[in-house]
Design a protein around this motif. Structure first.
Motif, PDB file in Angstrom:
ATOM      1  N   GLN A 352       0.808  -1.249  -0.008  1.00 37.72           N
ATOM      2  CA  GLN A 352       0.073   0.077   0.014  1.00 37.72           C
ATOM      3  C   GLN A 352       0.741   1.393  -0.087  1.00 37.72           C
ATOM      4  O   GLN A 352       1.791   1.319   0.613  1.00 37.72           O
ATOM      5  CB  GLN A 352      -0.957  -0.009   1.186  1.00 37.72           C
ATOM      6  N   GLY A 353       0.246   2.185  -0.558  1.00 37.88           N
ATOM      7  CA  GLY A 353       0.929   3.616  -0.609  1.00 37.88           C
ATOM      8  C   GLY A 353       0.066   4.852  -1.052  1.00 37.88           C
ATOM      9  O   GLY A 353      -0.960   4.506  -1.553  1.00 37.88           O
ATOM     10  N   GLU A 354       0.534   6.027  -1.196  1.00 37.28           N
ATOM     11  CA  GLU A 354      -0.222   6.991  -1.689  1.00 37.28           C
ATOM     12  C   GLU A 354      -0.096   7.088  -3.262  1.00 37.28           C
ATOM     13  O   GLU A 354       1.001   6.685  -3.978  1.00 37.28           O
ATOM     14  CB  GLU A 354       0.430   8.259  -1.184  1.00 37.28           C
ATOM     15  N   LEU A 355      -1.139   7.113  -3.853  1.00 36.18           N
ATOM     16  CA  LEU A 355      -1.292   7.263  -5.369  1.00 36.18           C
ATOM     17  C   LEU A 355      -0.774   8.739  -5.845  1.00 36.18           C
ATOM     18  O   LEU A 355      -1.178   9.885  -5.405  1.00 36.18           O
ATOM     19  CB  LEU A 355      -2.736   7.218  -5.900  1.00 36.18           C
ATOM     20  N   LEU A 356       0.159   8.626  -6.756  1.00 39.02           N
ATOM     21  CA  LEU A 356       0.468   9.995  -7.303  1.00 39.02           C
ATOM     22  C   LEU A 356       0.020   9.983  -8.842  1.00 39.02           C
ATOM     23  O   LEU A 356       0.103   8.653  -9.573  1.00 39.02           O
ATOM     24  CB  LEU A 356       2.234   9.806  -7.549  1.00 39.02           C
ATOM     25  N   ILE A 357      -0.383  11.063  -9.442  1.00 40.93           N
ATOM     26  CA  ILE A 357      -0.807  10.931 -10.753  1.00 40.93           C
ATOM     27  C   ILE A 357      -0.062  11.957 -11.602  1.00 40.93           C
ATOM     28  O   ILE A 357       0.009  13.073 -11.246  1.00 40.93           O
ATOM     29  CB  ILE A 357      -2.372  11.248 -10.890  1.00 40.93           C
ATOM     30  N   ALA A 358       0.568  11.484 -12.682  1.00 39.94           N
ATOM     31  CA  ALA A 358       1.229  12.408 -13.610  1.00 39.94           C
ATOM     32  C   ALA A 358       0.464  12.387 -15.012  1.00 39.94           C
ATOM     33  O   ALA A 358      -0.524  11.525 -15.458  1.00 39.94           O
ATOM     34  CB  ALA A 358       2.497  11.950 -13.730  1.00 39.94           C
ATOM     35  N   GLY A 359       0.919  13.085 -16.100  1.00 39.61           N
ATOM     36  CA  GLY A 359       0.576  13.047 -17.336  1.00 39.61           C
ATOM     37  C   GLY A 359      -0.133  14.424 -17.920  1.00 39.61           C
ATOM     38  O   GLY A 359      -0.249  15.347 -17.167  1.00 39.61           O
ATOM     39  N   ASP A 360      -0.678  14.266 -19.086  1.00 38.72           N
ATOM     40  CA  ASP A 360      -1.473  15.419 -19.510  1.00 38.72           C
ATOM     41  C   ASP A 360      -2.662  16.007 -18.733  1.00 38.72           C
ATOM     42  O   ASP A 360      -3.036  17.073 -18.810  1.00 38.72           O
ATOM     43  CB  ASP A 360      -1.866  15.153 -20.974  1.00 38.72           C
ATOM     44  N   GLY A 361      -3.202  15.125 -17.771  1.00 36.53           N
ATOM     45  CA  GLY A 361      -4.536  15.430 -16.846  1.00 36.53           C
ATOM     46  C   GLY A 361      -4.284  16.457 -15.986  1.00 36.53           C
ATOM     47  O   GLY A 361      -5.131  17.026 -15.288  1.00 36.53           O
ATOM     48  N   VAL A 362      -2.971  16.337 -15.390  1.00 38.19           N
ATOM     49  CA  VAL A 362      -2.601  17.135 -14.402  1.00 38.19           C
ATOM     50  C   VAL A 362      -2.608  18.753 -14.292  1.00 38.19           C
ATOM     51  O   VAL A 362      -2.273  19.329 -15.339  1.00 38.19           O
ATOM     52  CB  VAL A 362      -0.900  16.833 -13.896  1.00 38.19           C
TER      53      VAL A 362
END
Length: 562
Positions: A352-362
């Protein structure tokens, strides 16, 4: 639209549809009874957009500047959003039901040049306002607008979310985020010119981004259902059937209510239903699959700051018997997700861990909040790659193939009597109980100021608090069993269709007051019988008529006080 179109902007993609199929139906607007208000082809909508764009330029709106728009379920609102994209302006949806102070803050915070409103101009008390009147249907646009649209990396809109400090946060979302969201290269939903998407969400809520731009950038039809507060399920069903809706989005709480009350049926012609915003209920999803055998259900996950969805999951049919939760799925097109520890280092698969989101949607940033932008939009190194990512605050777990399971919130991890508790896990276990239709859990303070875990539930039949707690105790440690259970006819929802957490403590306080009153009455009756040596007492009985005297009365008072 093709996957290469990520380099374009929203207006370019809309204009491409105008050129390819000008007479295709773009917008349908139905009122709160489901009656037709307006129909516009792509050509007709384009004409309206050009007229509004010229009006914006005439009011000195320039590329990159913000324009506030009254967020109503209307063709006028969508035309105004397109007009802003046409000249490279940034639109800011405003809900006129908000307090005036909040509206003024949002206008000032974004530096909006003016407000476009569908309300009568005399009712607008917000700086310079321009009414959006329905147009006649000329055959061709004037093409007088001189300013060009933005580029892919520029901002398209600013949408406000609640801030932990009490100050709303304006997430500034780019054209590229929307384009990657509705690109047909995605596999979570089928976007095409046959897509008729129901525009149901408030335009101040990020799910509306999918409902509006999904059909309009792919040659489909956006079907607007104009309602005042929460949608009427009967009217919604009429709109779906009458206007050939193929796809719609429902928040998890509203979805559960619709399914429990069988407010949708196979004859409506729906093909896909997306739901999310909160953890999905497996029992409700099983009921939904049985009720609508032809519909594909999709779990959609993502915060406003990453443009509506970051992960999606097409839910299998049937759902495996052993499942107690629905995965949030895989990263969508041009989106990358990482599971990291508190030092932003990737964890091993299965941890388990924290979700990081990257890419064009940020999103670009939080408007005028550099410190919070720096805290949530981070630059870090994943392997040998430097990325800019959004810290979601969501705890997840990833399988080897990339399938993401939602566990809970960093800020939903509460501590009671030394024990750490994930509220998401408590809710999931409550929903797994057969008698529970809907559930929520959060920490409240009891009359002594102690933190207690409270479950808010909607049940079928006559399940008691003791029965629910006993069932919970079979599956979770004792410290995760709610200390209090509040029974409700329905969970309160906010305007976005999510559980209204702020309203729940009032229900808890009301139950405590009722229970306290009932408990005091029972205690006093027991004392009465003990002091007088009688076996029963009625409300109308007189203490002295039943054998009481002054000494016994004083004993009664002393015991009651203690």
């Amino acid at each position: 639209m093709t996957s290469e179109s990520i380099s374009m902007n929203v207006f370019d993609l809309f204009q491409h549809q105008v050129e390819q199929q000008p007479d295709k139906l773009a917008l349908v607007q139905a009122d709160d009874r489901g009656q037709l208000v307006q129909r516009l082809t792509y050509r007709e909508l384009s004409v309206w957009v050009e007229q509004i764009a010229e009006c914006l330029i005439g009011n000195q709106v320039e590329t990159g500047q913000s324009v506030a728009i009254e967020a109503r379920h209307s063709a006028a609102t969508i035309a105004a959003m397109l007009a802003c994209a046409r000249i490279g302006a940034v639109y800011v949806p405003l809900d006129f039901a908000y307090p005036q102070e909040r509206l003024e803050f949002m206008i000032t915070d974004t530096g909006a040049r003016l407000v476009l409103c569908a309300t009568d101009i005399n009712e607008c008390d917000l700086r310079t306002s321009i009414p959006l009147e329905p147009i006649a249907k000329p055959s061709a646009p004037s093409n007088h607008t001189s300013l060009g649209p933005a580029v892919s990396n520029d901002s398209l809109y600013i949408m406000y979310t609640s801030g932990s400090t009490g100050r709303p946060k304006g997430a500034e979302v780019r054209h590229s985020g929307v384009i990657r969201l509705v690109d047909p290269a995605n596999s979570y939903i089928r976007f095409s010119d046959n897509t008729n998407f129901l525009q149901l969400s408030p335009l101040t809520f990020d799910a509306s981004t999918l409902e509006v731009w999904g059909p309009l950038l792919n040659g489909g039809t956006c079907v607007i259902y104009d309602f005042t507060h929460l949608p009427d399920p009967d009217v919604m069903s009429k709109v779906i059937k009458d206007y050939g809706v193929t796809s719609l989005w429902l928040t998890a709480s509203y979805f559960n209510w619709v399914i429990d009350n069988k407010m949708v049926s196979p004859d409506l012609g729906l093909e896909e239903i997306l739901t999310g915003g909160e953890a999905l209920s497996v029992p409700h999803m099983r009921k939904a699959q049985a009720l609508l055998p032809q519909v594909q259900f999709v779990n959609g996950y993502g915060p406003t700051e990453t443009t509506t969805f970051a992960c999606c999951y097409r839910i299998p049919r049937p759902i495996p018997d052993e499942w107690s939760a629905i995965p949030i799925g895989y990263a969508i097109h041009n989106t990358q997700v990482y599971v990291v520890d508190n030092k932003l280092k990737p964890v091993k698969s299965g941890m388990q861990g924290e979700l990081l989101i990257a890419g064009d949607g940020v999103a670009k940033d939080y408007r005028n909040l550099p410190e919070q932008t720096k805290e949530k939009f981070v630059e870090c190194k994943i392997g040998n790659k430097k990325i800019r990512a959004y810290r979601t605050g969501d705890i997840v777990q990833a399988e080897d193939d990339g399938l993401i399971h939602y566990i809970g919130r960093v800020d939903d991890q509460v501590k009671i009597a030394g024990h750490r508790i994930e509220l998401g896990e408590v809710i999931a276990q409550l929903l797994a109980i057969e008698a529970v239709q809907s559930a929520h859990a959060q920490v409240e303070l009891n009359p002594f100021g102690d933190k207690v875990l409270v479950a808010y539930v909607v049940t079928t039949g006559s399940a008691s608090k003791e029965e629910l707690k006993s069932e919970m105790a079979k599956h979770v440690p004792k410290y995760m069993v709610p200390a209090e259970v509040v029974f409700l006819k329905s969970l309160p929802l906010n305007q976005n269709g999510k559980v209204d957490r702020a309203a729940l403590p009032r229900a808890f306080a009301a139950q405590k007051e009722t229970n306290a009153s009932a408990n005091w009455e029972v205690a006093l009756k027991n004392l009465w019988c003990e002091v007088l040596g009688v076996t029963g007492v009625r409300e109308q009985d007189n203490f002295f008529d039943q054998g009481g005297n002054s000494l016994l009365y004083m004993r009664m008072v002393t015991l009651a006080r203690s």
